[in-house]
Design a protein around this motif. Structure first.
Motif, PDB file in Angstrom:
ATOM      1  N   THR A   1       0.828  -1.203   0.000  1.00 11.67           N
ATOM      2  CA  THR A   1       0.000   0.000   0.000  1.00 11.67           C
ATOM      3  C   THR A   1       0.863   1.254   0.000  1.00 11.67           C
ATOM      4  N   LEU A   2       1.882   1.257   0.839  1.00  6.09           N
ATOM      5  CA  LEU A   2       2.770   2.417   0.911  1.00  6.09           C
ATOM      6  C   LEU A   2       3.571   2.592  -0.369  1.00  6.09           C
ATOM      7  N   ALA A   3       3.956   1.486  -1.001  1.00  2.00           N
ATOM      8  CA  ALA A   3       4.681   1.581  -2.265  1.00  2.00           C
ATOM      9  C   ALA A   3       3.819   2.252  -3.335  1.00  2.00           C
ATOM     10  N   LEU A   4       2.542   1.902  -3.381  1.00  4.00           N
ATOM     11  CA  LEU A   4       1.635   2.541  -4.339  1.00  4.00           C
ATOM     12  C   LEU A   4       1.403   4.003  -3.993  1.00  4.00           C
ATOM     13  N   HIS A   5       1.301   4.282  -2.720  1.00  6.32           N
ATOM     14  CA  HIS A   5       1.163   5.668  -2.264  1.00  6.32           C
ATOM     15  C   HIS A   5       2.347   6.498  -2.740  1.00  6.32           C
ATOM     16  N   ALA A   6       3.548   5.933  -2.607  1.00  2.00           N
ATOM     17  CA  ALA A   6       4.757   6.632  -3.045  1.00  2.00           C
ATOM     18  C   ALA A   6       4.789   6.783  -4.562  1.00  2.00           C
ATOM     19  N   LEU A   7       4.425   5.725  -5.274  1.00  2.00           N
ATOM     20  CA  LEU A   7       4.405   5.781  -6.739  1.00  2.00           C
ATOM     21  C   LEU A   7       3.490   6.892  -7.234  1.00  2.00           C
ATOM     22  N   LEU A   8       2.285   6.943  -6.703  1.00  2.00           N
ATOM     23  CA  LEU A   8       1.346   7.976  -7.133  1.00  2.00           C
ATOM     24  C   LEU A   8       1.804   9.358  -6.705  1.00  2.00           C
ATOM     25  N   GLY A   9       2.541   9.417  -5.589  1.00  2.00           N
ATOM     26  CA  GLY A   9       3.114  10.691  -5.178  1.00  2.00           C
ATOM     27  C   GLY A   9       4.132  11.200  -6.173  1.00  2.00           C
ATOM     28  N   VAL A  10       5.004  10.326  -6.656  1.00  4.03           N
ATOM     29  CA  VAL A  10       6.002  10.728  -7.653  1.00  4.03           C
ATOM     30  C   VAL A  10       5.325  11.190  -8.936  1.00  4.03           C
ATOM     31  N   ILE A  11       4.218  10.568  -9.281  1.00  6.25           N
ATOM     32  CA  ILE A  11       3.513  10.936 -10.507  1.00  6.25           C
ATOM     33  C   ILE A  11       2.770  12.262 -10.371  1.00  6.25           C
ATOM     34  N   PHE A  12       2.208  12.533  -9.201  1.00  6.62           N
ATOM     35  CA  PHE A  12       1.301  13.676  -9.077  1.00  6.62           C
ATOM     36  C   PHE A  12       1.755  14.784  -8.123  1.00  6.62           C
ATOM     37  N   HIS A  13       2.689  14.511  -7.219  1.00 10.08           N
ATOM     38  CA  HIS A  13       3.077  15.540  -6.248  1.00 10.08           C
ATOM     39  C   HIS A  13       3.772  16.705  -6.956  1.00 10.08           C
TER      40      HIS A  13
ATOM     41  N   ALA B   1      -9.047  -3.700   1.828  1.00  9.45           N
ATOM     42  CA  ALA B   1      -8.745  -5.041   2.330  1.00  9.45           C
ATOM     43  C   ALA B   1      -8.087  -5.000   3.702  1.00  9.45           C
ATOM     44  N   SER B   2      -7.386  -3.930   3.991  1.00  6.59           N
ATOM     45  CA  SER B   2      -6.747  -3.789   5.298  1.00  6.59           C
ATOM     46  C   SER B   2      -7.712  -3.256   6.349  1.00  6.59           C
ATOM     47  N   GLY B   3      -8.934  -2.908   5.931  1.00  5.59           N
ATOM     48  CA  GLY B   3      -9.937  -2.412   6.863  1.00  5.59           C
ATOM     49  C   GLY B   3      -9.859  -0.925   7.122  1.00  5.59           C
ATOM     50  N   ARG B   4      -9.044  -0.222   6.361  1.00  2.47           N
ATOM     51  CA  ARG B   4      -8.863   1.218   6.604  1.00  2.47           C
ATOM     52  C   ARG B   4      -9.934   2.072   5.933  1.00  2.47           C
ATOM     53  N   VAL B   5     -10.542   1.589   4.862  1.00  2.00           N
ATOM     54  CA  VAL B   5     -11.703   2.270   4.279  1.00  2.00           C
ATOM     55  C   VAL B   5     -12.887   1.303   4.358  1.00  2.00           C
ATOM     56  N   PRO B   6     -14.086   1.809   4.578  1.00  2.00           N
ATOM     57  CA  PRO B   6     -15.208   0.937   4.924  1.00  2.00           C
ATOM     58  C   PRO B   6     -15.775   0.098   3.795  1.00  2.00           C
ATOM     59  N   SER B   7     -15.733   0.589   2.568  1.00  2.00           N
ATOM     60  CA  SER B   7     -16.380  -0.135   1.479  1.00  2.00           C
ATOM     61  C   SER B   7     -15.777   0.277   0.147  1.00  2.00           C
TER      62      SER B   7
ATOM     63  N   HIS C   1      -6.280   8.137   5.215  1.00  2.00           N
ATOM     64  CA  HIS C   1      -5.869   6.833   5.746  1.00  2.00           C
ATOM     65  C   HIS C   1      -4.414   6.507   5.442  1.00  2.00           C
ATOM     66  N   LEU C   2      -3.683   7.482   4.900  1.00  5.14           N
ATOM     67  CA  LEU C   2      -2.297   7.264   4.496  1.00  5.14           C
ATOM     68  C   LEU C   2      -1.364   8.259   5.170  1.00  5.14           C
ATOM     69  N   PRO C   3      -0.102   7.881   5.394  1.00  2.64           N
ATOM     70  CA  PRO C   3       0.852   8.832   5.959  1.00  2.64           C
ATOM     71  C   PRO C   3       1.040  10.026   5.023  1.00  2.64           C
ATOM     72  N   THR C   4       1.216  11.190   5.591  1.00  2.76           N
ATOM     73  CA  THR C   4       1.493  12.378   4.795  1.00  2.76           C
ATOM     74  C   THR C   4       2.999  12.565   4.654  1.00  2.76           C
ATOM     75  N   LEU C   5       3.388  13.388   3.709  1.00  7.18           N
ATOM     76  CA  LEU C   5       4.792  13.590   3.379  1.00  7.18           C
ATOM     77  C   LEU C   5       5.637  13.855   4.628  1.00  7.18           C
ATOM     78  N   GLY C   6       6.678  13.047   4.805  1.00  8.72           N
ATOM     79  CA  GLY C   6       7.598  13.216   5.919  1.00  8.72           C
ATOM     80  C   GLY C   6       7.265  12.417   7.158  1.00  8.72           C
ATOM     81  N   GLN C   7       6.054  11.905   7.247  1.00  8.23           N
ATOM     82  CA  GLN C   7       5.693  11.098   8.419  1.00  8.23           C
ATOM     83  C   GLN C   7       6.391   9.744   8.380  1.00  8.23           C
TER      84      GLN C   7
END
Length: 215
Positions: free
Chosen positions: A40-52, A114-120, A136-142
């Protein structure tokens, strides 16, 4: 009461009398919650590189967290844009925002569910909205370790129910498109394929690799 896959498919005009159980199709072995969190974090980082606005900040964050080794080769390819000169990096980032990798947002959404962090999960006729996952995800630098340490996993039957549905929905969509060149209603083939990809990875640990087909 849980709606059956047949009934859910019927909502998209797909009439099916019988479907085998998902355990008859795939060798089921669910991922460890910590592995799910790292992906999950790897995808979060990938999308960050694409859009941040400054992708180098994402790269430096991942380096500081000693997390780059969690990336697939394809994801490392995306991260490589941060090593380019400024103008070229901006051009590459803009081009990447039209890349198929942007559909990984749907996988990120499924993994968080699937990890239960979002309801549906929203209906497959609807793309996920970034507001559904941002809180539900860490923000930059956390630090990332608390996210991994607190990892969870939904009851297996809930996850397998979604795998069953998305496997057959994706299968019928591919079959119909191959035969007729048409899509089903307002469904996007990329969305259903991406959600199935994520669910298959979660549930078939002995068979599925994340980017194996692209590497």
């Amino acid at each position: 009461m849980t709606v059956s896959t047949q009934d859910r498919l019927k909502q998209h005009g797909l009439e099916v009398d019988f479907l085998p159980d998902i355990e008859e199709i795939f060798p089921i072995r669910l991922r460890d919650p910590a592995e799910l969190a790292r992906r999950t974090l790897a995808l979060h980082a990938l999308l960050g590189v694409i859009f941040h606005p400054d992708p180098r900040e994402i790269s430096e964050w991942m380096k500081a967290e000693d997390f780059l080794q969690e990336l697939t080769e394809r994801e490392k390819w995306a991260f490589a844009l941060t090593d380019l000169p400024e103008e070229e990096m901006r051009w590459q980032q803009s081009a990447m925002q039209s890349n198929l990798l942007t559909w990984r947002a749907e996988s990120l959404y499924v993994l968080l569910w699937a990890s239960g962090r979002v309801p549906s999960l929203v209906d497959p006729s609807e793309r996920m909205d970034g507001s559904l996952v941002a809180d539900h995800l860490p923000t930059l630098g956390q630090p990332l370790q608390p996210f991994i340490r607190d990892a969870g996993l939904r009851p297996s039957q809930e996850v397998l129910t979604e795998l069953h549905y998305y496997f057959f929905l994706n299968h019928f969509m591919e079959d119909i498109y191959e035969q007729t060149g048409e899509i089903i209603g307002d469904l996007d083939p990329m969305l259903t394929a991406e959600r199935f990809h994520a669910l298959h990875w979660i549930t078939c640990a002995g068979q599925s690799e994340w980017d194996a087909e692209e590497e």
